[in-house]
Design a protein around this motif. Structure first.
Motif, PDB file in Angstrom:
ATOM      1  N   MET A 272       0.842  -1.175   0.000  1.00  0.00           N
ATOM      2  CA  MET A 272       0.000   0.000   0.000  1.00  0.00           C
ATOM      3  C   MET A 272       0.891   1.243   0.000  1.00  0.00           C
ATOM      4  O   MET A 272       1.826   1.347   0.772  1.00  0.00           O
ATOM      5  CB  MET A 272      -0.914  -0.017   1.227  1.00  0.00           C
ATOM      6  N   ALA A 273       0.625   2.169  -0.884  1.00  0.00           N
ATOM      7  CA  ALA A 273       1.398   3.396  -0.994  1.00  0.00           C
ATOM      8  C   ALA A 273       0.729   4.499  -0.180  1.00  0.00           C
ATOM      9  O   ALA A 273      -0.491   4.535  -0.056  1.00  0.00           O
ATOM     10  CB  ALA A 273       1.505   3.810  -2.447  1.00  0.00           C
ATOM     11  N   GLU A 274       1.548   5.373   0.342  1.00  0.00           N
ATOM     12  CA  GLU A 274       1.045   6.472   1.160  1.00  0.00           C
ATOM     13  C   GLU A 274       0.979   7.747   0.328  1.00  0.00           C
ATOM     14  O   GLU A 274       1.875   8.033  -0.469  1.00  0.00           O
ATOM     15  CB  GLU A 274       1.994   6.674   2.343  1.00  0.00           C
ATOM     16  N   LEU A 275      -0.089   8.525   0.537  1.00  0.00           N
ATOM     17  CA  LEU A 275      -0.232   9.797  -0.171  1.00  0.00           C
ATOM     18  C   LEU A 275       0.931  10.719   0.150  1.00  0.00           C
ATOM     19  O   LEU A 275       1.399  10.783   1.291  1.00  0.00           O
ATOM     20  CB  LEU A 275      -1.526  10.496   0.240  1.00  0.00           C
ATOM     21  N   LEU A 276       1.380  11.454  -0.858  1.00  0.00           N
ATOM     22  CA  LEU A 276       2.429  12.444  -0.657  1.00  0.00           C
ATOM     23  C   LEU A 276       1.802  13.766  -0.213  1.00  0.00           C
ATOM     24  O   LEU A 276       0.701  14.119  -0.655  1.00  0.00           O
ATOM     25  CB  LEU A 276       3.208  12.664  -1.948  1.00  0.00           C
ATOM     26  N   SER A 277       2.518  14.489   0.616  1.00  0.00           N
ATOM     27  CA  SER A 277       2.071  15.830   1.027  1.00  0.00           C
ATOM     28  C   SER A 277       2.301  16.806  -0.121  1.00  0.00           C
ATOM     29  O   SER A 277       3.038  16.512  -1.077  1.00  0.00           O
ATOM     30  CB  SER A 277       2.853  16.283   2.260  1.00  0.00           C
ATOM     31  N   ASP A 278       1.712  17.983  -0.031  1.00  0.00           N
ATOM     32  CA  ASP A 278       1.919  19.011  -1.056  1.00  0.00           C
ATOM     33  C   ASP A 278       3.406  19.345  -1.185  1.00  0.00           C
ATOM     34  O   ASP A 278       3.906  19.521  -2.301  1.00  0.00           O
ATOM     35  CB  ASP A 278       1.123  20.274  -0.727  1.00  0.00           C
ATOM     36  N   ASP A 279       4.114  19.438  -0.069  1.00  0.00           N
ATOM     37  CA  ASP A 279       5.548  19.729  -0.108  1.00  0.00           C
ATOM     38  C   ASP A 279       6.321  18.606  -0.790  1.00  0.00           C
ATOM     39  O   ASP A 279       7.250  18.863  -1.570  1.00  0.00           O
ATOM     40  CB  ASP A 279       6.105  19.954   1.298  1.00  0.00           C
ATOM     41  N   GLN A 280       5.962  17.367  -0.515  1.00  0.00           N
ATOM     42  CA  GLN A 280       6.640  16.234  -1.153  1.00  0.00           C
ATOM     43  C   GLN A 280       6.374  16.223  -2.662  1.00  0.00           C
ATOM     44  O   GLN A 280       7.270  15.914  -3.451  1.00  0.00           O
ATOM     45  CB  GLN A 280       6.173  14.916  -0.531  1.00  0.00           C
ATOM     46  N   ILE A 281       5.173  16.577  -3.061  1.00  0.00           N
ATOM     47  CA  ILE A 281       4.840  16.652  -4.487  1.00  0.00           C
ATOM     48  C   ILE A 281       5.649  17.756  -5.147  1.00  0.00           C
ATOM     49  O   ILE A 281       6.240  17.559  -6.222  1.00  0.00           O
ATOM     50  CB  ILE A 281       3.327  16.856  -4.697  1.00  0.00           C
ATOM     51  N   THR A 282       5.718  18.914  -4.511  1.00  0.00           N
ATOM     52  CA  THR A 282       6.500  20.031  -5.041  1.00  0.00           C
ATOM     53  C   THR A 282       7.961  19.629  -5.198  1.00  0.00           C
ATOM     54  O   THR A 282       8.585  19.915  -6.228  1.00  0.00           O
ATOM     55  CB  THR A 282       6.373  21.267  -4.127  1.00  0.00           C
ATOM     56  N   ASP A 283       8.518  18.957  -4.205  1.00  0.00           N
ATOM     57  CA  ASP A 283       9.907  18.481  -4.281  1.00  0.00           C
ATOM     58  C   ASP A 283      10.087  17.500  -5.441  1.00  0.00           C
ATOM     59  O   ASP A 283      11.060  17.580  -6.188  1.00  0.00           O
ATOM     60  CB  ASP A 283      10.334  17.823  -2.972  1.00  0.00           C
ATOM     61  N   ALA A 284       9.160  16.568  -5.582  1.00  0.00           N
ATOM     62  CA  ALA A 284       9.258  15.572  -6.650  1.00  0.00           C
ATOM     63  C   ALA A 284       9.195  16.220  -8.029  1.00  0.00           C
ATOM     64  O   ALA A 284       9.920  15.821  -8.946  1.00  0.00           O
ATOM     65  CB  ALA A 284       8.155  14.534  -6.504  1.00  0.00           C
ATOM     66  N   LEU A 285       8.356  17.237  -8.178  1.00  0.00           N
ATOM     67  CA  LEU A 285       8.199  17.896  -9.474  1.00  0.00           C
ATOM     68  C   LEU A 285       9.473  18.606  -9.919  1.00  0.00           C
ATOM     69  O   LEU A 285       9.686  18.791 -11.121  1.00  0.00           O
ATOM     70  CB  LEU A 285       7.021  18.870  -9.440  1.00  0.00           C
ATOM     71  N   ARG A 286      10.324  18.973  -8.988  1.00  0.00           N
ATOM     72  CA  ARG A 286      11.598  19.616  -9.352  1.00  0.00           C
ATOM     73  C   ARG A 286      12.455  18.688 -10.214  1.00  0.00           C
ATOM     74  O   ARG A 286      13.258  19.153 -11.014  1.00  0.00           O
ATOM     75  CB  ARG A 286      12.360  20.017  -8.093  1.00  0.00           C
ATOM     76  N   ASP A 287      12.296  17.387 -10.025  1.00  0.00           N
ATOM     77  CA  ASP A 287      13.068  16.397 -10.781  1.00  0.00           C
ATOM     78  C   ASP A 287      12.253  15.719 -11.883  1.00  0.00           C
ATOM     79  O   ASP A 287      12.668  14.688 -12.412  1.00  0.00           O
ATOM     80  CB  ASP A 287      13.607  15.326  -9.825  1.00  0.00           C
ATOM     81  N   LEU A 288      11.097  16.294 -12.198  1.00  0.00           N
ATOM     82  CA  LEU A 288      10.220  15.712 -13.223  1.00  0.00           C
ATOM     83  C   LEU A 288       9.857  16.768 -14.275  1.00  0.00           C
ATOM     84  O   LEU A 288       8.746  17.300 -14.286  1.00  0.00           O
ATOM     85  CB  LEU A 288       8.946  15.151 -12.585  1.00  0.00           C
ATOM     86  N   PRO A 289      10.811  17.088 -15.146  1.00  0.00           N
ATOM     87  CA  PRO A 289      10.521  18.102 -16.159  1.00  0.00           C
ATOM     88  C   PRO A 289       9.294  17.737 -16.991  1.00  0.00           C
ATOM     89  O   PRO A 289       9.127  16.583 -17.394  1.00  0.00           O
ATOM     90  CB  PRO A 289      11.771  18.137 -17.031  1.00  0.00           C
ATOM     91  N   GLY A 290       8.445  18.734 -17.226  1.00  0.00           N
ATOM     92  CA  GLY A 290       7.256  18.545 -18.040  1.00  0.00           C
ATOM     93  C   GLY A 290       6.013  18.151 -17.270  1.00  0.00           C
ATOM     94  O   GLY A 290       4.912  18.210 -17.798  1.00  0.00           O
ATOM     95  N   TRP A 291       6.182  17.745 -16.010  1.00  0.00           N
ATOM     96  CA  TRP A 291       5.046  17.302 -15.195  1.00  0.00           C
ATOM     97  C   TRP A 291       4.512  18.435 -14.342  1.00  0.00           C
ATOM     98  O   TRP A 291       5.257  19.326 -13.938  1.00  0.00           O
ATOM     99  CB  TRP A 291       5.462  16.144 -14.288  1.00  0.00           C
TER     100      TRP A 291
END
Length: 99
Positions: free
Chosen positions: A1-20
């Motif tokens: 089971m995967a855990e939901l990411l927080s808004d901050d975690q999503i923002t951090d992840a998007l830094r390494d996901l160009p185009g997303w």
């Protein structure tokens, strides 16, 4: 089971996901292929990666534009599964663009 990411975690992840980008509990990216058949081939590549991860994106093909939407439906939003598949989609899109 995967855990939901927080808004901050999503923002951090998007830094390494160009185009997303994050949109209403999903990760979203449109890829423009050089032609229709390359876009369809990209979808096939992504389908293979998705099967291996047992995590499947929503995919929309419009001529040369392929749009991917990722969300872990069982959790009701974005999880690490989505971030992982987004990374794979980026890698596969770069590979197809270079062919």
């Amino acid at each position: 089971m995967a855990e939901l990411l927080s808004d901050d975690q999503i923002t951090d992840a998007l830094r390494d996901l160009p185009g997303w980008e994050a949109r209403a509990g999903t990760l979203h990216r449109a890829v423009t292929a050089p032609d229709f058949l390359t876009g369809v081939a990209l979808v096939s590549d992504v389908a293979q990666a998705a099967e291996q991860q047992d995590h499947h994106p929503d995919i929309d093909i419009r001529w040369t534009t392929v749009t991917f939407t990722l969300s872990t439906h069982s959790e009701g939003g974005i999880t690490t599964k989505d971030v992982s598949l987004a990374r794979d989609i980026n890698r596969l899109a770069e590979s197809r663009a270079g062919r």
